[in-house]
Design a protein around this motif. Structure first.
Motif: not given
Length: 172
Positions: A25-29, A46-56, A73-78
């Motif tokens: 699991l790799f994520a960024s803040y 804006f998308e450049g800041s709000a979209r983050i890498p997430l690899i599972i 469905t959008p996902v979040t760090l929560t």
């Protein structure tokens, strides 16, 4: 550099028998604007800041969705804590707000989430945003400025439709 280091870590984990059956699991803040909308860094909706890498990635031999699978469905760090607890077989406290992303690893989709809300306050700005992954509404609280984007048609958020009555009517 980060890709190379992650590759080294994954190679070590695969070649170490007690660790061979693991979930990566790799994520960024946060993301980085990198000049989008004339901005650099983070801290805006804006998308450049709000979209983050997430690899599972599931363990070798584990069930995986077909390559290229997508879920709207959008996902979040929560969602990370419920996902980790679900993978570990630990019961989730009812107080958790996130959704387990485990269904995505088996080719399914998440439960119903109507929208994601985000906010940022700092550096002389205050932002609020709502998105369902298809449309995004942004409000800059200190100036009162608004943005509305159709992310399906305008993924780079170049056409602010907040002044278009037809676009606003489509939100209802």
């Amino acid at each position: 550099h980060i890709d190379y280091q992650i590759g080294r870590l994954l190679h070590f984990l695969k070649s170490t028998p007690p660790l061979a059956k693991h979930v990566d699991l790799f994520a960024s803040y946060h993301g980085e604007m990198l000049g989008d909308h004339g901005r650099f860094g983070k801290g805006c909706p804006f998308e450049g800041s709000a979209r983050i890498p997430l690899i599972i990635r599931s363990p070798p031999g584990g069930q995986s969705p077909p390559r290229g699978s997508q879920c709207a469905t959008p996902v979040t760090l929560t969602d990370l804590m419920p996902t980790i607890l679900n993978i570990a077989g630990v019961a989730m406290p009812s107080s958790l707000e996130g959704l387990s992303l485990l269904p995505l690893l088996t080719g399914g989709c998440l439960g119903k989430r109507e929208f994601v809300h985000g906010e940022f306050s700092g550096q002389g700005q205050g932002w609020q945003f709502l998105t369902d992954g298809h449309e995004k509404y942004i409000w800059e609280s200190r100036s009162g400025r608004e943005w509305l984007f159709d992310l399906d048609q305008d993924p780079h958020e170049r056409e602010n439709q907040s002044g278009d009555p037809a676009a606003l009517a489509s939100l209802t």
